[in-house]
Enzyme design. Sequence first.
Site, PDB file in Angstrom:
ATOM      1  N   ASP A 317     -46.256   9.791  53.200  1.00 50.07           N
ATOM      2  CA  ASP A 317     -47.267   8.903  53.331  1.00 50.07           C
ATOM      3  C   ASP A 317     -46.924   7.543  52.758  1.00 50.07           C
ATOM      4  OD1 ASP A 317     -49.360  10.837  53.808  1.00 50.07           O
ATOM      5  OD2 ASP A 317     -49.346  11.410  50.984  1.00 50.07           O
ATOM      6  N   GLN A 325     -50.061  -0.489  51.922  1.00 58.62           N
ATOM      7  CA  GLN A 325     -51.354  -0.706  52.834  1.00 58.62           C
ATOM      8  C   GLN A 325     -52.404  -0.043  52.246  1.00 58.62           C
ATOM      9  OE1 GLN A 325     -51.708  -2.151  56.742  1.00 58.62           O
ATOM     10  NE2 GLN A 325     -51.875  -3.400  55.531  1.00 58.62           N
ATOM     11  N   VAL A 404     -54.586   7.777  49.330  1.00 55.47           N
ATOM     12  CA  VAL A 404     -54.203   7.785  51.249  1.00 55.47           C
ATOM     13  C   VAL A 404     -55.037   8.707  51.667  1.00 55.47           C
ATOM     14  CG1 VAL A 404     -52.365   8.738  52.334  1.00 55.47           C
ATOM     15  CG2 VAL A 404     -51.483   7.930  50.249  1.00 55.47           C
ATOM     16  N   ASN A 406     -57.416  11.709  51.420  1.00 56.82           N
ATOM     17  CA  ASN A 406     -58.447  12.107  50.246  1.00 56.82           C
ATOM     18  C   ASN A 406     -57.183  11.756  49.315  1.00 56.82           C
ATOM     19  OD1 ASN A 406     -56.200  13.880  52.155  1.00 56.82           O
ATOM     20  ND2 ASN A 406     -56.243  15.665  50.832  1.00 56.82           N
ATOM     21  N   TYR A 407     -55.663  12.193  48.965  1.00 55.98           N
ATOM     22  CA  TYR A 407     -55.476  12.281  47.376  1.00 55.98           C
ATOM     23  C   TYR A 407     -55.166  10.809  47.387  1.00 55.98           C
ATOM     24  CZ  TYR A 407     -53.176  16.978  46.956  1.00 55.98           C
ATOM     25  OH  TYR A 407     -52.720  17.502  46.438  1.00 55.98           O
ATOM     26  N   HIS A 464     -45.824  18.193  47.076  1.00 52.73           N
ATOM     27  CA  HIS A 464     -45.577  16.914  47.405  1.00 52.73           C
ATOM     28  C   HIS A 464     -44.078  16.040  46.882  1.00 52.73           C
ATOM     29  CE1 HIS A 464     -50.585  16.158  47.109  1.00 52.73           C
ATOM     30  NE2 HIS A 464     -50.139  16.826  46.680  1.00 52.73           N
ATOM     31  N   HIS A 623     -47.899  22.464  44.731  1.00 49.58           N
ATOM     32  CA  HIS A 623     -49.554  22.953  44.247  1.00 49.58           C
ATOM     33  C   HIS A 623     -50.079  23.944  45.400  1.00 49.58           C
ATOM     34  CE1 HIS A 623     -53.332  20.179  44.235  1.00 49.58           C
ATOM     35  NE2 HIS A 623     -53.327  21.835  43.621  1.00 49.58           N
TER      36      HIS A 623
END
Lengths: 668, 668
Positions: A317, A325, A404, A406-407, A464, A623
């Site tokens: 990411d 950004q 980013v 959906n997250y 993550h 997750h």
Amino acid sequence: MAKLLFSLSLLLPLLSTTTAAVGRHPHDSLSPDEFELTRSLITNSNPSTNVTFQYVALADPPKQSVLAWLSNPKTPPPPRRATAIVRLNKATHEILIDLVKKSILSDQVYSGPGYAPFTFEEQFAAAALPLSHPPFEAAVKKRGLKIEKVVCICFSVGWFGEKRKMEKRIVKVQCFDLDGSLNYYMRPVEGVIVIVDLDEMKIVGFRDRYRVPMPKASGTEYRASKLKPPLLPPLNGIKMVQPDGPSFKIDGHSISWANWNFHLSLDERAGPIISLASIYDIEKQKRRQVMYRGFISELFVPYMDLNEEWYYRTFFDAGEYALGQCAVSLQPLQDCPENAVFMDTYTAAGDGRPVKMSNTFCIFERHAGDIMWRHTEGNKNVPNTPITETRTETSLVVRMVATVANYDYIVDWEFKQSGSIAVDIGLTGLLAVKASKYTHNDQIKEEVYGPLLAENTIGVHHDHFVTFHLDLDMDGVANSAVKSNLRTVRSRDPNSPRLSYWTVIAETAKTEDDAMIKLGHQEVEVSIVNPNQKTKVGNPVGYRLIPRSTAGPLLSPDDYPQIRGAFTNYDVWVTPYNSSEKWASGLFTDQSHGDDTLATWTLRNRKIENEDIVMWYTMGFHHVPCQEDYPLMPTLKRGFELRPTNFFESNPVLKVTPPRIVNLTNCS
Amino acid sequence: MAKLLFSLSLLLPLLSTTTAAVGRHPHDSLSPDEFELTRSLITNSNPSTNVTFQYVALADPPKQSVLAWLSNPKTPPPPRRATAIVRLNKATHEILIDLVKKSILSDQVYSGPGYAPFTFEEQFAAAALPLSHPPFEAAVKKRGLKIEKVVCICFSVGWFGEKRKMEKRIVKVQCFDLDGSLNYYMRPVEGVIVIVDLDEMKIVGFRDRYRVPMPKASGTEYRASKLKPPLLPPLNGIKMVQPDGPSFKIDGHSISWANWNFHLSLDERAGPIISLASIYDIEKQKRRQVMYRGFISELFVPYMDLNEEWYYRTFFDAGEYALGQCAVSLQPLQDCPENAVFMDTYTAAGDGRPVKMSNTFCIFERHAGDIMWRHTEGNKNVPNTPITETRTETSLVVRMVATVANYDYIVDWEFKQSGSIAVDIGLTGLLAVKASKYTHNDQIKEEVYGPLLAENTIGVHHDHFVTFHLDLDMDGVANSAVKSNLRTVRSRDPNSPRLSYWTVIAETAKTEDDAMIKLGHQEVEVSIVNPNQKTKVGNPVGYRLIPRSTAGPLLSPDDYPQIRGAFTNYDVWVTPYNSSEKWASGLFTDQSHGDDTLATWTLRNRKIENEDIVMWYTMGFHHVPCQEDYPLMPTLKRGFELRPTNFFESNPVLKVTPPRIVNLTNCS
């Protein structure tokens, strides 16, 4: 995941008025003028060609000259330079700009594996292509969907051992159905693969492999304005008030609060960069260095589905999508409390022009009802007992949120009067789900790579890994990493009724190998100390890392995503400071081969004892989605603390005066 | 450690006025009248003898009758009984009282190993003995100290394999110098051992083994009123305001807030007991059981110094010192924020009379600036983007602070609208230090069992293990414990570019052995589920345990303190519900032999699948002291979360309405 498209509105040419009043601290991000200068120098030197600015940022001034400038204001300020990674004529250029002399210092073509982060614009363009691509339109029609209700985003494709020559700068485009719910992430158009060549900006691959029912729209809405009762009644209002305003001062991008000073800037790739964090030692009556610089170096998010449409989803990411950004404008009273102060930032658009982001950061004092320290003295032989002494905890929080795709990542840097720096990462937003034919667990007899969260909706297993670059400098740059190993010792004293105890075997890491640490697998405390600076009783001054839960990688080490993400193989690494080693996943992460990562740099096994060193810490989340993550995720928080450990002669909180009392009158 | 003496002031006979208005929930602690009744029944039946009340509490009403009463108010309330452990004629009696019939139901003499918790009074008396004991007076004189400036506390002596017949109910008394500083814990009279027989209340052992310099008093003061400049300037005032008051309701000792209902009571030994926690499921339009009861079962604190004066310091702060009786009166605006509501409690004094404690609990809504969930929707193809939806987190906190001699334990139970229950333990207060001849590390060539924190001051290594009894009931009592093991799988698909992924191998614990889990050593998530209650898509409803860092025992398993503390051998245990299994260290912990602990109960390896089960979770701290812990410790926090996992059909926070807006006008 995909850099988002809403910032288009921010891409308008910048009004000259907004270019004023930008500080000139050596660590300040580029000003609008500096972005503009960088853009014009590069475009003017390539008049005929179309230049795509993939990454534009302040080129780090040499650490030594920054430190020299800090220690003596008379020394000339460090050189002010910009670095730009641009794409032109299908080649990647690394360009260094002298912002003072207004000239190009160097222009190098990079031809190795991997590419710089995507721009928003190329993602917008690529995401639009399927909507006018007949085979895709047919696929949409076949599924009974309306093409005008379909929306797409771009995914990086990763690398899976392909030969270099086969490589192209490509993305895969995933589309979703927007019909009936704004929460389109819960409704992917499954089974279709669209591949886009970003340099050609055309579709170079398409496949409609299979069809499954579209997950239903009902129950996926999350906007308060659209929610149907029954709802929980609202709680009574609650509010933080600071009648005299906040206790911190902001000068340009330098922030001072209580005993802390630090600088805050935004990097397009890293997000918030905290630098030159120093704490005032009231006993020594002097300001002491703690951290030269700290930031998120990478955020690795591999998914665990091996199907053709999913296997490649192993996202970086920061390196692919530019976390900074992806920062979003924070909403007062919502994303930050009543007493927050906001800070705007600038980044470069794909055409190199400066883009203003409002409310990128918020800074606020947290007063959560916590106790900084307390004691009740109850021994009746002590005069005037019971005596209760308590100090309430007030800390300073710097927040950024990066969405980013959906997250939503909530990044909090917290400074405490005890000398601690705590970092919290909150994960919220929307899950990446997979459409499936299944409506009940009883039907599932195969590996589906995640639990069923709703009818036709699988929450795909993923991780993550947030990797931090922590350049700690304890009273100077010459530091060492110490592993304090807690070891059981069998009693050798026949007279002692005790058979055992534990003690601390301190081990100073001599080389990088010594500092590759898997926490949790051993009882160890990791500290960064200054071996040349000791307390009165002879303890080296330092800070220790206090992690909050650990989760290591579970992919096979020889698997391609894990080779690219090999910097997660250990929770902690320590390297000698090297200005070129900022990005744990390498400078060119998109489609990288993992040949320029923290894991490859450290193969040299360099000396790290009593050197200028950097600690790399990775915070992991495995997750396993659950139904409570559907249709949106409650924030899951994890973090770590950097805590002074024999840094001070005694507890600095002892020197903290209780805050002024607030007396509110005539409030209604 | 030693129960404190300040509560003497609370031991005055209770005014009848204060006995009014005590609720009659089956889980309410004993009322003043009930304590009085218990006392009089027992003393009247033993007129000639002196009775010491070591533990007096509500006898747990049978779980089934409580649940029956809850489900149907017409059913008769459960029997109201008291349990008392008293010492008379050097014998330990367990007495059960019928509070309705006002009669003694049973009176059993316990003659096994171990004793009930100390009373304050016997600790006061024992701590006073050395001060008039000539050999001790001589020892004080020899050290150049003033006997009138010496203050003492009692330490439990543990058990180190001695034969039963050798046992006496004894404590060791440690004294400190109060001269020049109220912070006497930093200034122990080292090298002297005083042993007191509590039943005889006389000194039965004395030894003056060696002398070391007394650590200096200067720099140990912590009272704000006494601190000398320089001090950090105060921060601007900051305050939480709730003009319409809190959103929770308190009815007797039942608390309701947002979607949560629960009961709060104090137990002399456990401290706060949260029971009958249920959450309102707005989708199902019904209230659902989550936790029958949760409390701290034991708090094991072994020190790591093998010397004669220290080896025995292996404290059980609940079983020996009665954590709940060590509760301190919380200071408004200091220990709890402006919007807190306080609750008083009663316990029994050593003579059995009720003792009122004011402000034992505080209850407040936490509004820390956290984000409960958020998402920014930025895809430009979505109508009206960007859309930002954020809900600020407001949670409910129940707090108690227990000061066990030098240590202050902050116990927070936090309830969230997401359905989570989070528990935080904060460690603060004063360190237990050892006086030493050393003034600098360079002088130390032997094992001194801890770091030098100041001249002549060693911070002895130690642990804190907080063991929780968590009787979770997911939609009823028939539950199972599930281990979700995250396992790497090698791809068997030659066509997949991916070589590996991880998946979840769920394993239901059939017997107690299956549920002995060391977290951190394996990638596993532990849940309690109801296998008979599934969501629409077929997931069993449940909650999972989310620990925050793990620290296991480091003593040898065969070492006596570890045999007594064997309940810490695993982070998680699961047992079938058994009304007699409340105290992980056994009912009689002082000088126990470890034959009645969670580790011995589970040797039966009972069936726990689809049964009424209890989860035991131990949170560990290894404490390597540092100079920042001197002369007092900044709070070190650790905790865990019980998080709904497929308990709800979808995310309940979606149903949370934002709190009412607070508009303050004319505030000054």
